[in-house]
Design a protein around this motif. Structure first.
Motif, PDB file in Angstrom:
ATOM      1  N   VAL A 142     -57.027 -21.725  29.842  1.00 34.70           N
ATOM      2  CA  VAL A 142     -56.522 -23.082  30.136  1.00 34.70           C
ATOM      3  C   VAL A 142     -56.655 -23.373  31.627  1.00 34.70           C
ATOM      4  O   VAL A 142     -56.365 -22.522  32.469  1.00 34.70           O
ATOM      5  N   LEU A 143     -57.171 -24.569  31.916  1.00 30.34           N
ATOM      6  CA  LEU A 143     -57.190 -25.082  33.294  1.00 30.34           C
ATOM      7  C   LEU A 143     -56.031 -26.068  33.406  1.00 30.34           C
ATOM      8  O   LEU A 143     -55.926 -26.996  32.591  1.00 30.34           O
ATOM      9  N   ILE A 144     -55.180 -25.831  34.402  1.00 26.19           N
ATOM     10  CA  ILE A 144     -54.013 -26.713  34.576  1.00 26.19           C
ATOM     11  C   ILE A 144     -54.220 -27.552  35.832  1.00 26.19           C
ATOM     12  O   ILE A 144     -54.585 -27.021  36.886  1.00 26.19           O
ATOM     13  N   GLU A 203     -54.516 -44.361  27.452  1.00 29.05           N
ATOM     14  CA  GLU A 203     -53.318 -43.960  28.190  1.00 29.05           C
ATOM     15  C   GLU A 203     -52.870 -42.649  27.585  1.00 29.05           C
ATOM     16  O   GLU A 203     -52.660 -42.575  26.369  1.00 29.05           O
ATOM     17  N   LEU A 204     -52.747 -41.625  28.410  1.00 29.90           N
ATOM     18  CA  LEU A 204     -52.334 -40.323  27.878  1.00 29.90           C
ATOM     19  C   LEU A 204     -50.818 -40.198  28.000  1.00 29.90           C
ATOM     20  O   LEU A 204     -50.271 -40.138  29.103  1.00 29.90           O
ATOM     21  N   ALA A 205     -50.158 -40.151  26.862  1.00 26.30           N
ATOM     22  CA  ALA A 205     -48.692 -40.160  26.833  1.00 26.30           C
ATOM     23  C   ALA A 205     -48.121 -38.765  27.068  1.00 26.30           C
ATOM     24  O   ALA A 205     -48.806 -37.751  26.899  1.00 26.30           O
ATOM     25  N   TYR A 221     -68.841 -38.967  30.889  1.00 27.44           N
ATOM     26  CA  TYR A 221     -68.041 -38.467  32.008  1.00 27.44           C
ATOM     27  C   TYR A 221     -66.603 -38.936  31.782  1.00 27.44           C
ATOM     28  O   TYR A 221     -66.374 -39.970  31.155  1.00 27.44           O
ATOM     29  N   HIS A 222     -65.643 -38.177  32.324  1.00 26.37           N
ATOM     30  CA  HIS A 222     -64.256 -38.652  32.252  1.00 26.37           C
ATOM     31  C   HIS A 222     -63.581 -38.489  33.608  1.00 26.37           C
ATOM     32  O   HIS A 222     -64.000 -37.678  34.430  1.00 26.37           O
ATOM     33  N   SER A 223     -62.556 -39.302  33.821  1.00 24.83           N
ATOM     34  CA  SER A 223     -61.816 -39.252  35.088  1.00 24.83           C
ATOM     35  C   SER A 223     -60.371 -39.668  34.865  1.00 24.83           C
ATOM     36  O   SER A 223     -60.041 -40.313  33.858  1.00 24.83           O
ATOM     37  N   LEU A 224     -59.537 -39.298  35.830  1.00 28.17           N
ATOM     38  CA  LEU A 224     -58.146 -39.749  35.860  1.00 28.17           C
ATOM     39  C   LEU A 224     -58.027 -40.496  37.192  1.00 28.17           C
ATOM     40  O   LEU A 224     -57.879 -39.875  38.250  1.00 28.17           O
ATOM     41  N   PRO A 225     -58.176 -41.829  37.169  1.00 26.01           N
ATOM     42  CA  PRO A 225     -58.249 -42.579  38.428  1.00 26.01           C
ATOM     43  C   PRO A 225     -56.913 -42.645  39.181  1.00 26.01           C
ATOM     44  O   PRO A 225     -55.860 -42.428  38.590  1.00 26.01           O
ATOM     45  N   PHE A 239     -57.159 -26.798  27.328  1.00 26.45           N
ATOM     46  CA  PHE A 239     -57.420 -25.521  26.650  1.00 26.45           C
ATOM     47  C   PHE A 239     -58.897 -25.476  26.264  1.00 26.45           C
ATOM     48  O   PHE A 239     -59.457 -26.465  25.761  1.00 26.45           O
ATOM     49  N   ARG A 240     -59.507 -24.313  26.520  1.00 31.86           N
ATOM     50  CA  ARG A 240     -60.950 -24.156  26.307  1.00 31.86           C
ATOM     51  C   ARG A 240     -61.220 -22.802  25.671  1.00 31.86           C
ATOM     52  O   ARG A 240     -60.384 -21.908  25.744  1.00 31.86           O
ATOM     53  N   ARG A 241     -62.434 -22.669  25.082  1.00 28.09           N
ATOM     54  CA  ARG A 241     -62.872 -21.338  24.653  1.00 28.09           C
ATOM     55  C   ARG A 241     -64.113 -20.964  25.441  1.00 28.09           C
ATOM     56  O   ARG A 241     -65.134 -21.648  25.397  1.00 28.09           O
TER      57      ARG A 241
HETATM   58  O1  AKG Z   1     -55.820 -34.486  34.021  1.00 27.68           O
HETATM   59  C1  AKG Z   1     -56.528 -34.696  33.067  1.00 27.68           C
HETATM   60  O2  AKG Z   1     -56.085 -35.186  32.051  1.00 27.68           O
HETATM   61  C2  AKG Z   1     -57.990 -34.372  33.113  1.00 27.68           C
HETATM   62  C3  AKG Z   1     -58.280 -32.973  33.500  1.00 27.68           C
HETATM   63  C4  AKG Z   1     -59.734 -32.655  33.374  1.00 27.68           C
HETATM   64  O3  AKG Z   1     -60.566 -33.482  33.184  1.00 27.68           O
HETATM   65  C5  AKG Z   1     -60.152 -31.259  33.446  1.00 27.68           C
HETATM   66  O4  AKG Z   1     -59.304 -30.369  33.609  1.00 27.68           O
HETATM   67  O5  AKG Z   1     -61.348 -30.998  33.332  1.00 27.68           O
END
Ligand code: AKG
Ligand code: FE2
Length: 252
Positions: A142-144, A203-205, A221-225, A239-241
């Motif tokens: 997991v990346l936090i 919107e992430l609740a 691509y994704h971002s959290l502006p 969470f990743r594998r």
């Molecule tokens: O904070 C988030 O929701 C995005 C995190 C993200 O994109 C990542 O960890 O790769």
């Protein structure tokens, strides 16, 4: 992931998505009985060209708040060199705090940094297992990311590192402040624009789970502006594998 027979959705305020109609109590119950996972949650499908995500509430507000507080006690974030990012040979500070946890010996490499996983904490194991129970996927890493307020952010990127197992979606659990999350198709980023593909905004609740299924991370691509009005912290857990043999060595 396996879905319930019937989607029973309230709304996640996805601006560009069609929201499925809520189901009745009876159909929700019937769907629960059919589900093979012990923690079925009502999923909302989010789809666009080459984008396939599932979104739902994994934890109640109370439980999400308890988990947030426990993580504030337990998680040790990177400092110093490990908290920096390298882009085209230049070093930048990361506009948020980061930590990595996972199975022994795992290292995750991105943007010129190599982050070794610490041993799972009890709270992280609990959230990981709830995510597995809801999705049927297992995760070893997991990346936090911790955003202290709306100034902290993450720029546009794809989580397409070669060490990620392509058969496993990335599962993003959100705790704390509600933040906007934006997907942009790779062909809609560059000038001249190859095509007009609308961004997908969510919107992430607090307590939510977003599953990014293949091939989303290949094309989007994704971002959290930055959101200056947000004054409270948020923690995201992705969470990743990771496939062990594919990792790069940690920098000496
Ligand atoms: O904070 C988030 O929701 C995005 C995190 C993200 O994109 C990542 O960890 O790769
Ligand atoms: Fe990401």
């Amino acid at each position: 992931m396996r879905r319930q027979g019937t989607a029973c959705v309230e709304s996640n305020k996805a601006e560009t998505q069609q929201v499925e109609k809520p189901c009745t109590e009876e159909t929700c119950e019937a769907a629960d009985e059919e589900d093979e996972f012990p923690h079925p949650i009502p999923w909302q499908k989010i789809e666009a060209q080459e984008l396939d995500c599932d979104y739902g509430l994994l934890f109640s507000k109370e439980e999400a708040s308890r988990l947030f507080m426990q993580l504030e006690e337990e998680v040790e974030y990177f400092t110093g060199e490990e908290a920096k990012l390298q882009v085209y040979g230049k070093t930048y500070s990361v506009p948020r705090k980061q930590a990595t946890y996972g199975d022994e010996g795992l290292v995750y490499s991105f943007s010129g940094v190599h982050l070794a996983a610490r041993v799972w904490t009890p709270t992280l194991e609990y959230i990981r297992d709830a995510t597995t129970n809801a999705t049927g996927h297992t995760f070893n890493f997991v990346l936090i990311n911790r955003y202290k307020d709306g100034e902290d952010h993450i720029g546009e990127h794809r989580d397409d590192e070669r060490e990620l197992d392509p058969s496993c979606p990335i599962a993003l659990v959100s705790l704390g402040a509600v933040r906007d999350f934006v997907f942009r198709h790779k062909d809609a980023r560059k000038e001249p624009k190859k095509c007009h593909i609308e961004p997908v905004k969510l919107e992430l609740a607090h307590g939510s789970l977003l599953l990014m299924n293949s091939p989303t991370n290949t094309y989007w691509y994704h971002s959290l502006p930055v959101r200056k009005k947000v004054k409270t912290p948020r923690i995201s857990l992705t969470f990743r594998r990771i496939i062990k043999g594919r990792q790069k060595r940690k920098k000496e």
